[in-house]
Motif scaffolding. Structure first.
Motif, mmCIF file in Angstrom:
data_model
loop_
_atom_site.group_PDB
_atom_site.id
_atom_site.type_symbol
_atom_site.label_atom_id
_atom_site.label_comp_id
_atom_site.label_asym_id
_atom_site.label_seq_id
_atom_site.Cartn_x
_atom_site.Cartn_y
_atom_site.Cartn_z
ATOM 1 N N VAL A 297 0.999 -1.224 -0.153
ATOM 2 C CA VAL A 297 0.450 -0.122 -0.084
ATOM 3 C C VAL A 297 0.731 1.296 -0.187
ATOM 4 O O VAL A 297 0.313 2.836 0.132
ATOM 5 N N ARG A 298 2.431 1.193 -0.020
ATOM 6 C CA ARG A 298 2.996 2.279 0.097
ATOM 7 C C ARG A 298 3.074 3.297 -1.519
ATOM 8 O O ARG A 298 3.469 4.146 -1.241
ATOM 9 N N LYS A 299 2.671 2.669 -2.633
ATOM 10 C CA LYS A 299 2.514 2.525 -4.156
ATOM 11 C C LYS A 299 1.474 4.070 -4.394
ATOM 12 O O LYS A 299 0.664 3.935 -3.819
ATOM 13 N N VAL A 300 2.018 5.190 -4.317
ATOM 14 C CA VAL A 300 1.006 6.108 -4.550
ATOM 15 C C VAL A 300 0.504 6.450 -6.466
ATOM 16 O O VAL A 300 2.171 6.027 -6.875
ATOM 17 N N ARG A 301 -0.105 6.574 -7.120
ATOM 18 C CA ARG A 301 -0.490 6.350 -8.305
ATOM 19 C C ARG A 301 -0.565 8.149 -8.604
ATOM 20 O O ARG A 301 -0.913 8.622 -8.840
ATOM 21 N N LEU A 302 0.629 7.969 -9.797
ATOM 22 C CA LEU A 302 0.031 9.559 -10.747
ATOM 23 C C LEU A 302 -0.545 9.278 -12.151
ATOM 24 O O LEU A 302 -0.346 7.623 -12.397
ATOM 25 N N ASP A 303 -0.363 10.056 -12.554
ATOM 26 C CA ASP A 303 -1.440 9.511 -14.045
ATOM 27 C C ASP A 303 -1.007 9.699 -15.239
ATOM 28 O O ASP A 303 -1.055 10.189 -16.440
ATOM 29 N N LEU A 304 0.484 9.474 -14.967
ATOM 30 C CA LEU A 304 1.924 8.954 -16.226
ATOM 31 C C LEU A 304 1.300 7.794 -16.584
ATOM 32 O O LEU A 304 2.124 7.094 -15.930
ATOM 33 N N SER A 305 1.584 8.019 -17.737
ATOM 34 C CA SER A 305 1.344 6.717 -18.283
ATOM 35 C C SER A 305 2.442 5.729 -18.979
ATOM 36 O O SER A 305 3.834 6.570 -18.755
ATOM 37 N N ASP A 306 2.106 4.880 -18.479
ATOM 38 C CA ASP A 306 3.286 3.982 -18.931
ATOM 39 C C ASP A 306 3.940 3.918 -20.284
ATOM 40 O O ASP A 306 5.280 3.868 -20.797
ATOM 41 N N GLU A 307 3.077 4.261 -21.204
ATOM 42 C CA GLU A 307 3.123 4.028 -22.723
ATOM 43 C C GLU A 307 3.538 5.008 -22.844
ATOM 44 O O GLU A 307 3.651 5.727 -22.082
ATOM 45 N N PRO A 308 4.688 5.204 -24.043
ATOM 46 C CA PRO A 308 5.429 6.233 -23.928
ATOM 47 C C PRO A 308 4.604 6.794 -25.308
ATOM 48 O O PRO A 308 3.523 6.534 -26.173
ATOM 49 N N ARG A 309 4.084 8.366 -24.914
ATOM 50 C CA ARG A 309 3.789 9.231 -25.284
ATOM 51 C C ARG A 309 4.426 10.286 -26.322
ATOM 52 O O ARG A 309 5.077 10.777 -25.674
ATOM 53 N N GLU A 310 3.532 10.844 -27.081
ATOM 54 C CA GLU A 310 4.785 11.772 -28.585
ATOM 55 C C GLU A 310 4.717 13.425 -27.786
ATOM 56 O O GLU A 310 5.700 13.846 -27.707
ATOM 57 N N GLY A 311 3.111 13.462 -26.867
ATOM 58 C CA GLY A 311 3.529 14.365 -26.274
ATOM 59 C C GLY A 311 3.604 15.886 -27.252
ATOM 60 O O GLY A 311 2.896 15.367 -28.466
ATOM 61 N N ASN A 312 3.661 17.059 -26.582
ATOM 62 C CA ASN A 312 3.523 17.889 -27.826
ATOM 63 C C ASN A 312 4.517 19.260 -27.969
ATOM 64 O O ASN A 312 5.972 18.711 -27.279
ATOM 65 N N ASP A 313 4.983 19.839 -29.376
ATOM 66 C CA ASP A 313 6.143 20.223 -30.014
ATOM 67 C C ASP A 313 7.017 21.558 -28.928
ATOM 68 O O ASP A 313 5.611 22.178 -28.395
ATOM 69 N N PRO A 314 7.508 21.258 -28.826
ATOM 70 C CA PRO A 314 8.570 22.897 -27.931
ATOM 71 C C PRO A 314 7.811 23.705 -28.571
ATOM 72 O O PRO A 314 8.170 24.687 -26.918
ATOM 73 N N ALA A 315 7.662 24.531 -29.365
ATOM 74 C CA ALA A 315 7.380 25.375 -29.460
ATOM 75 C C ALA A 315 6.189 26.058 -28.505
ATOM 76 O O ALA A 315 5.418 27.032 -28.145
ATOM 77 N N VAL A 316 5.091 24.243 -28.173
ATOM 78 C CA VAL A 316 3.635 25.188 -28.251
ATOM 79 C C VAL A 316 3.968 24.759 -26.768
ATOM 80 O O VAL A 316 2.829 25.679 -26.173
ATOM 81 N N VAL A 317 4.935 24.284 -26.099
ATOM 82 C CA VAL A 317 4.992 24.370 -24.750
ATOM 83 C C VAL A 317 5.582 25.213 -24.537
ATOM 84 O O VAL A 317 5.271 26.183 -23.305
ATOM 85 N N GLN A 318 6.611 26.220 -24.831
ATOM 86 C CA GLN A 318 6.708 27.559 -24.567
ATOM 87 C C GLN A 318 5.704 28.070 -24.699
ATOM 88 O O GLN A 318 5.855 29.353 -23.564
ATOM 89 N N LYS A 319 5.240 28.121 -25.813
ATOM 90 C CA LYS A 319 3.880 29.460 -25.826
ATOM 91 C C LYS A 319 2.481 28.839 -24.599
ATOM 92 O O LYS A 319 2.242 30.215 -23.880
ATOM 93 N N GLY A 320 2.723 27.948 -24.600
ATOM 94 C CA GLY A 320 1.693 27.373 -23.471
ATOM 95 C C GLY A 320 2.531 28.242 -22.207
ATOM 96 O O GLY A 320 1.137 28.521 -21.700
ATOM 97 N N ARG A 321 3.224 28.404 -22.324
ATOM 98 C CA ARG A 321 3.880 28.484 -20.509
ATOM 99 C C ARG A 321 4.403 30.201 -20.449
ATOM 100 O O ARG A 321 3.406 30.858 -19.552
ATOM 101 N N ALA A 322 4.286 30.649 -21.286
ATOM 102 C CA ALA A 322 4.363 32.632 -21.587
ATOM 103 C C ALA A 322 2.707 32.669 -21.325
ATOM 104 O O ALA A 322 2.711 33.523 -20.844
ATOM 105 N N THR A 323 1.789 31.931 -21.991
ATOM 106 C CA THR A 323 -0.100 31.926 -21.725
ATOM 107 C C THR A 323 0.229 32.144 -20.011
ATOM 108 O O THR A 323 -0.226 32.944 -19.560
#
Ligand SMILES: Cc1cc2nc3c(=O)[nH]c(=O)nc-3n(C[C@H](O)[C@H](O)[C@H](O)COP(=O)(O)OP(=O)(O)OC[C@H]3O[C@@H](n4cnc5c(N)ncnc54)[C@H](O)[C@@H]3O)c2cc1C
Length: 336
Positions: free
Chosen positions: A191-217
């Motif tokens: 019962v020590r394990k806490v689950r986060l919603d990070l998938s075990d499957e590799p995911r493509e994610g977002n383009d770095p430019a999109v991430v940078q813009k999102g952060r600025a927003t």
């Protein structure tokens, strides 16, 4: 991360601003300690007036939220975004010796504390809200602990006193370790394990430019619409912009910058939702449309958690310890 794992967050609308950060484009910027005003430095508007005189009996030494509120009043009145710190009347040798970091930091930025007015503006400084814990660092999830600035023990109320966060780290850090050792000795490893919603499957994610813009927003939305003084219209705009941003993003991959964007977005959503909920001004939470403290309705904490089934953000209130709580807590209850 704690929220995604299902933990309850508390008082997320309470972000403390420090009145006197060096005004400029740097992030993080140089903080001009309150001790400068303690030693007699003034705050001036563009006309050279000490605007804190007559605003509060302690003038420049008023509490942080009061100084920030009056700075905002000057910004709105004078159509500006900074005021001036004036230490020119203090002895230069004293300033150099007593405030070497500030003195040298300003020198590196082309300013002389002894002879020049220093442009200053408020900067977000300490997050009073955080992961709900008891005084042993226990969150609402068995086995998940939090302490320090990321936690909400309730000790800071709605307005942290200067220097209490280092004390908080010392006291609750030690208590949390003690409790954690006790827990590890008795807890079933299963019962020590806490689950986060990070998938075990590799995911493509977002383009770095999109991430940078999102952060600025996210940064811009929070500065413009959920900063020192809030109101319903701005908070509603902020909520819509953040929702649109979230919808525009693909599920994150495992890139650090991308995960940080998702974490920032989550915290921003919490802050906007709870700031909109609390229709009063209390401590560091200032509303121009509800400028008074309202104990009858809002002597309570705000709570945020994620609905385990729908994944929706749920906002509620809970009584403050030692009080009967908000008279009408249900009025502020909602699912956002
Ligand atoms: C300019 C400034 C001046 C201040 N002056 C004072 C003062 O005079 N007195 C006072 O009481 N308070 C002051 N504060 C506030 C105080 O410094 C902070 O509240 C305190 O340092 C918080 O300590 P912490 O250990 O909780 O968090 P942090 O010091 O932020 O430590 C958190 C750590 O966790 C790490 N981390 C983050 N994410 C992850 C992850 N996913 N995995 C692993 N590690 C991670 C970070 O890198 C960091 O090292 C000041 C704050 C600022 C910004």
């Amino acid at each position: 991360m704690a929220y995604r794992a299902g933990a309850v967050m508390r008082d997320m609308e309470f972000m403390q601003f420090h009145p006197t950060a060096f005004y400029g484009k740097e992030n993080p910027t140089l903080l001009l300690t309150e001790a400068l005003r303690g030693e007699g430095a003034y705050l001036l508007d563009d006309a050279g007036e000490r605007f804190m005189i007559g605003s509060h009996p302690r003038a420049e030494l008023a509490p942080r939220d009061v100084v920030v509120r009056h700075m905002k009043r000057v910004f709105d009145r004078d159509k500006t975004d900074h005021v001036w710190l004036d230490a020119r009347h203090l002895k230069c040798d004293f300033l150099r010796e007593r405030f070497p970091t500030v003195h040298n930091g300003l020198k590196n930025r082309g300013f002389d504390l002894c002879t020049q007015l220093i442009p200053v503006a408020p900067a977000s400084h300490y997050y009073i809200g955080g992961v709900l814990t008891d005084t042993w660092g226990r969150t609402t999830i068995p086995g998940l602990y939090a302490c320090g600035e990321t936690s909400s023990t309730g000790i800071h109320g709605a307005n942290r006193l200067a220097s209490n966060s280092l004390l908080e780290g010392l006291v609750f850090g030690e208590r949390t370790v003690r409790e954690l050792n006790r827990y590890l000795a008795v807890a079933d490893p299963a019962v020590r394990k806490v689950r986060l919603d990070l998938s075990d499957e590799p995911r493509e994610g977002n383009d770095p430019a999109v991430v940078q813009k999102g952060r600025a927003t996210v940064g811009q939305v929070m500065i413009d619409l959920c900063g020192m003084v809030r109101n319903h219209g701005d908070l509603d705009k902020a909520r819509k912009t953040l929702t649109a941003l979230r919808r525009s993003l693909a599920a994150p991959g495992l890139d650090v910058a991308e995960l940080e964007l998702f974490n920032l977005l989550t915290v921003a959503e919490h802050m906007v939702a709870t700031a909109a909920l609390r229709e009063e001004s209390r401590g560091v939470h200032l509303r121009s449309d509800f400028s008074e403290r309202d104990d009858a309705h809002w002597r309570c904490h705000s709570l945020v958690h994620r609905n385990a089934i729908t994944g929706e953000l749920v906002v509620e209130t809970s009584p403050v310890e030692g009080s009967s709580g908000a008279k009408d807590a249900s009025a502020g209850k909602g699912s956002r």
